[in-house]
Design a protein around this motif. Structure first.
Motif, mmCIF file in Angstrom:
data_model
loop_
_atom_site.group_PDB
_atom_site.id
_atom_site.type_symbol
_atom_site.label_atom_id
_atom_site.label_comp_id
_atom_site.label_asym_id
_atom_site.label_seq_id
_atom_site.Cartn_x
_atom_site.Cartn_y
_atom_site.Cartn_z
ATOM 1 N N ALA A 15 24.300 23.905 35.901
ATOM 2 C CA ALA A 15 24.154 25.147 35.860
ATOM 3 C C ALA A 15 25.357 25.891 35.934
ATOM 4 C CB ALA A 15 23.424 25.719 37.260
ATOM 5 N N ALA A 16 25.505 26.953 34.794
ATOM 6 C CA ALA A 16 26.938 27.664 34.701
ATOM 7 C C ALA A 16 26.674 28.778 35.803
ATOM 8 C CB ALA A 16 26.610 28.465 33.297
ATOM 9 N N ARG A 17 28.049 28.957 36.330
ATOM 10 C CA ARG A 17 27.947 29.960 37.368
ATOM 11 C C ARG A 17 28.890 31.124 37.337
ATOM 12 N NH1 ARG A 17 26.454 27.703 42.391
ATOM 13 N NH2 ARG A 17 28.209 29.124 43.628
ATOM 14 N N THR A 18 28.694 32.072 37.677
ATOM 15 C CA THR A 18 29.583 33.486 37.876
ATOM 16 C C THR A 18 30.464 33.508 39.082
ATOM 17 O OG1 THR A 18 27.796 34.453 36.290
ATOM 18 C CG2 THR A 18 29.528 35.998 37.712
ATOM 19 N N HIS A 108 21.996 37.771 44.761
ATOM 20 C CA HIS A 108 22.574 36.870 44.086
ATOM 21 C C HIS A 108 23.775 36.073 44.857
ATOM 22 C CE1 HIS A 108 21.841 40.169 41.142
ATOM 23 N NE2 HIS A 108 22.076 40.950 41.851
ATOM 24 N N ASP A 109 22.874 35.195 45.529
ATOM 25 C CA ASP A 109 23.737 34.184 46.159
ATOM 26 C C ASP A 109 24.351 33.084 45.432
ATOM 27 O OD1 ASP A 109 21.273 33.155 45.661
ATOM 28 O OD2 ASP A 109 20.851 32.154 47.472
ATOM 29 N N GLY A 110 24.109 33.037 44.114
ATOM 30 C CA GLY A 110 24.575 32.026 43.298
ATOM 31 C C GLY A 110 26.059 32.406 42.777
ATOM 32 N N ILE A 111 26.568 33.577 43.011
ATOM 33 C CA ILE A 111 27.829 34.079 42.571
ATOM 34 C C ILE A 111 28.898 33.405 43.706
ATOM 35 C CG2 ILE A 111 29.295 35.920 42.496
ATOM 36 C CD1 ILE A 111 27.167 37.691 41.660
ATOM 37 N N ASP A 112 29.769 32.907 42.963
ATOM 38 C CA ASP A 112 30.938 32.364 43.625
ATOM 39 C C ASP A 112 32.222 33.327 44.125
ATOM 40 O OD1 ASP A 112 32.162 30.139 44.977
ATOM 41 O OD2 ASP A 112 33.171 29.567 43.242
ATOM 42 N N ILE A 113 32.294 33.685 45.021
ATOM 43 C CA ILE A 113 33.197 34.627 45.517
ATOM 44 C C ILE A 113 34.520 34.120 46.244
ATOM 45 C CG2 ILE A 113 33.664 36.867 46.542
ATOM 46 C CD1 ILE A 113 30.720 37.648 46.084
ATOM 47 N N ARG A 114 35.640 34.341 45.766
ATOM 48 C CA ARG A 114 36.901 33.530 46.239
ATOM 49 C C ARG A 114 38.048 34.566 46.468
ATOM 50 N NH1 ARG A 114 36.490 27.267 46.024
ATOM 51 N NH2 ARG A 114 34.306 27.036 45.572
ATOM 52 N N TYR A 115 38.945 34.215 47.046
ATOM 53 C CA TYR A 115 40.104 35.080 46.957
ATOM 54 C C TYR A 115 41.649 34.486 46.688
ATOM 55 C CZ TYR A 115 41.429 33.106 51.429
ATOM 56 O OH TYR A 115 41.541 32.266 52.539
ATOM 57 N N ALA A 116 42.545 35.124 46.328
ATOM 58 C CA ALA A 116 43.835 34.300 45.922
ATOM 59 C C ALA A 116 44.878 35.464 46.290
ATOM 60 C CB ALA A 116 44.150 33.740 44.677
#
Length: 365
Positions: A15-18, A108-116
């Motif tokens: 699966a391609a993710r956002t 939209h729980d498939g969205i990968d949300i991260r911080y840097a």
């Protein structure tokens, strides 16, 4: 050595993710000179941050600043350090978690949300590589700087570009340049002020303190000063304040060069000397409380104002995890994600069928 970093193994039917990457300035790992020194070195070595020829700047940085400033800065960090760590890091982590929950609640729980962090950890390359390993082929980079500046937002762009030039298979990329006049951001700021005033009453003056930059940056075409002024005007209008009740100033001056004016601490001292009894100070350019807000404003500037005869000093906290700000952040992300949000979530059966057809057609994985 290869120019390109090792790619994750490709597998048909994956699966391609956002992904959404929130980026903030950064922080040392601990309030100690040993931890502050490498953080300052990375930060002050960025040519967008210090626009002095390296031949002149390098001896000053390595011979003077990095041998004297870490100890003083560490004491300041220690005065505002939280149990969980640096306030900037803690608030950014929480914002990412709340944003992920917001999108999950919206389906939209498939969205990968991260911080840097631009400087320090977790770094932009480390986080981008983790997103790549998770299958993110579409990434929205959202710097948490409301007003654009070459010394903040553009450095994030530089680091992202530097990282992706080592990817053999880079992702689709979208980048948020600024949100200084975004209606939901302005509304969140206004809501924050109103809440404070309901609890504590109104001041004689509202002081809006933005981080300073050398005056030369404005003369060279950096839009930061204008965007700060726009934010201040829109916030004043949202609060229905008379122009003489609001002051805009700039903090964190460093060195002897002329910076954007007026300067925050002298402005507060002048207000006290003029007989202004109470000031409320807010920092709209920061979405998370940090050293510049909690120590420089809430401690140093408070002492300066009261020391010159002021009667009451209120610091209005940054947006941090306020619900209106998380809603605004989600709205901002949705606008820039655009068509990426319209793509249906991957269906396990459809992905399995894709893999079977690919293998039957001669694919190796």
């Amino acid at each position: 050595m290869s120019r390109y970093w090792l790619e994750p193994s490709f597998k048909h039917g994956s699966a391609a993710r956002t992904g959404v990457l929130l980026v903030n300035l950064g922080t040392p790992a601990a309030p100690t000179p040993a931890a502050v020194r490498p953080y300052l070195k990375q930060f002050l070595s960025d040519p967008r941050v210090v626009e002095i020829p390296r031949l002149l700047w390098w001896p000053i940085l390595n011979g003077v600043i990095l041998n004297t400033r870490p100890a003083a800065s560490a004491k300041k960090y220690a005065s505002i350090w939280m149990e969980e760590g640096s306030p900037l890091l803690v608030h950014t982590l929480r914002q990412a978690g709340l944003l992920a929950r917001h999108f999950a609640d919206a389906g939209h729980d498939g969205i990968d949300i991260r911080y840097a962090m631009r400087y320090g950890a977790p770094s932009i390359p480390t986080t981008l590589n983790a997103m790549r390993a998770r299958g993110c082929t579409r990434i929205l980079v959202l710097p948490l700087y409301p007003q654009f500046s070459a010394s903040t937002t553009a450095t994030v762009f530089d680091e992202v570009a530097h990282c992706l030039q080592h990817w053999r298979n880079p992702p689709e990329l979208r980048f948020v340049r600024d949100f200084h006049d975004h209606p939901a951001y302005i509304a969140a700021l206004a809501d924050n002020v109103r809440r404070h005033w309901v609890a504590h009453g109104r001041p004689d003056r509202l002081v809006l303190s933005f981080h300073g930059l050398p005056r030369r940056t404005l003369e060279l075409g950096d839009p930061y000063h204008c965007e700060c002024r726009t934010t201040a005007r829109l916030l004043s209008e949202a609060l229905a304040l008379e122009p003489d009740r609001v002051l805009v100033c700039f903090q964190s001056r460093f060195g002897k060069a002329r910076w954007l004016e007026p300067y925050t601490q002298p402005t507060l001292e002048a207000l006290a000397a003029q007989g202004v009894g109470r000031v409320d100070v807010m920092c709209p350019g920061f979405v998370s409380d940090c050293l510049e807000t909690l120590e420089e404003i809430a401690i140093e500037c408070k002492e300066a104002f009261l020391g010159k005869g002021g009667k009451a000093f209120h610091y209005i906290a940054c947006l941090n995890e306020e619900a209106a700000w998380i809603d605004a952040l989600a709205d901002l992300a949705r606008q820039h994600l655009g068509s990426w949000l319209e793509r249906p979530p991957p269906d396990a059966a459809a992905l399995a069928g894709t893999r079977e057809r690919a293998l039957a057609s001669g694919a190796e994985r």
